[in-house]
Design a protein around this motif. Sequence first.
Motif, PDB file in Angstrom:
ATOM      1  N   UNK A  26       0.825  -1.216   0.000  1.00  0.00           N
ATOM      2  CA  UNK A  26       0.000   0.000   0.000  1.00  0.00           C
ATOM      3  C   UNK A  26       0.859   1.266   0.000  1.00  0.00           C
ATOM      4  N   UNK A  27       1.956   1.232   0.776  1.00  0.00           N
ATOM      5  CA  UNK A  27       2.853   2.388   0.791  1.00  0.00           C
ATOM      6  C   UNK A  27       3.471   2.613  -0.588  1.00  0.00           C
ATOM      7  N   UNK A  28       3.933   1.532  -1.224  1.00  0.00           N
ATOM      8  CA  UNK A  28       4.540   1.663  -2.561  1.00  0.00           C
ATOM      9  C   UNK A  28       3.525   2.225  -3.566  1.00  0.00           C
ATOM     10  N   UNK A  29       2.276   1.753  -3.475  1.00  0.00           N
ATOM     11  CA  UNK A  29       1.235   2.272  -4.376  1.00  0.00           C
ATOM     12  C   UNK A  29       0.978   3.752  -4.127  1.00  0.00           C
ATOM     13  N   UNK A  30       0.961   4.152  -2.851  1.00  0.00           N
ATOM     14  CA  UNK A  30       0.687   5.553  -2.518  1.00  0.00           C
ATOM     15  C   UNK A  30       1.860   6.460  -2.901  1.00  0.00           C
ATOM     16  N   UNK A  31       3.093   5.984  -2.696  1.00  0.00           N
ATOM     17  CA  UNK A  31       4.279   6.790  -3.023  1.00  0.00           C
ATOM     18  C   UNK A  31       4.468   6.867  -4.526  1.00  0.00           C
ATOM     19  N   UNK A  32       4.277   5.736  -5.199  1.00  0.00           N
ATOM     20  CA  UNK A  32       4.344   5.673  -6.658  1.00  0.00           C
ATOM     21  C   UNK A  32       5.649   6.250  -7.210  1.00  0.00           C
ATOM     22  N   UNK A  33       6.771   5.818  -6.616  1.00  0.00           N
ATOM     23  CA  UNK A  33       8.080   6.294  -7.070  1.00  0.00           C
ATOM     24  C   UNK A  33       9.090   5.177  -6.803  1.00  0.00           C
ATOM     25  N   UNK A  34       9.605   4.587  -7.865  1.00  0.00           N
ATOM     26  CA  UNK A  34      10.533   3.454  -7.769  1.00  0.00           C
ATOM     27  C   UNK A  34      11.832   3.812  -7.049  1.00  0.00           C
ATOM     28  N   UNK A  35      12.201   5.082  -7.026  1.00  0.00           N
ATOM     29  CA  UNK A  35      13.465   5.465  -6.405  1.00  0.00           C
ATOM     30  C   UNK A  35      13.381   5.538  -4.878  1.00  0.00           C
ATOM     31  N   UNK A  36      12.170   5.456  -4.330  1.00  0.00           N
ATOM     32  CA  UNK A  36      11.998   5.508  -2.875  1.00  0.00           C
ATOM     33  C   UNK A  36      12.250   4.114  -2.296  1.00  0.00           C
ATOM     34  N   UNK A  37      13.145   4.069  -1.319  1.00  0.00           N
ATOM     35  CA  UNK A  37      13.502   2.814  -0.664  1.00  0.00           C
ATOM     36  C   UNK A  37      12.745   2.711   0.654  1.00  0.00           C
ATOM     37  N   UNK A  38      12.140   1.552   0.907  1.00  0.00           N
ATOM     38  CA  UNK A  38      11.422   1.304   2.164  1.00  0.00           C
ATOM     39  C   UNK A  38      12.189   0.251   2.945  1.00  0.00           C
ATOM     40  N   UNK A  39      12.569   0.602   4.173  1.00  0.00           N
ATOM     41  CA  UNK A  39      13.308  -0.308   5.043  1.00  0.00           C
ATOM     42  C   UNK A  39      12.525  -0.498   6.335  1.00  0.00           C
ATOM     43  N   UNK A  40      12.291  -1.739   6.707  1.00  0.00           N
ATOM     44  CA  UNK A  40      11.601  -2.040   7.961  1.00  0.00           C
ATOM     45  C   UNK A  40      12.662  -2.212   9.043  1.00  0.00           C
ATOM     46  N   UNK A  41      12.551  -1.418  10.108  1.00  0.00           N
ATOM     47  CA  UNK A  41      13.534  -1.498  11.195  1.00  0.00           C
ATOM     48  C   UNK A  41      13.029  -2.316  12.366  1.00  0.00           C
TER      49      UNK A  41
END
Length: 136
Positions: A26-41
């Motif tokens: 859902x976050x990736x769909x909302x951000x809609x930008x491949x260059x954004x990296x999501x890291x779970x801490x």
Amino acid sequence: QLSTDARATLDCRLLPGMTQEKLITRLREAINDESVEITVTHSAQATETTFTSPHMVRLQKAIQGEVPNAIVTPYLHPAHTSLGFFREQHIPCFGIFPGLFKQDALKLIHGRDERVKTEQLALSVKILQRYLEQSW
């Protein structure tokens, strides 16, 4: 000159039924930008206990024994507790928050000047005592 980098930290509390994977999708769909990296801490599974269990029925009776017209409802606590670890082992758990609190009193719990009124604590003890007496 403006920076070309940015960071954000999100504290996402998952509701029962939501998984980490669904949230990231859902976050990736909302951000809609491949260059954004999501890291779970840190990750914790959302857990719940049924509201109709025998334990909850006894708790409701204990509360209504002290406060006859009380309406007992489930509450989604917006913080992490250790109860999730027990629920993952299929041990029913309840975060008990018995008492009659007005809105201004709720602000004092876990607040900067944290306190609970003596009469609220006394009521909580009576409710827990009734619950334990029914449970044995």
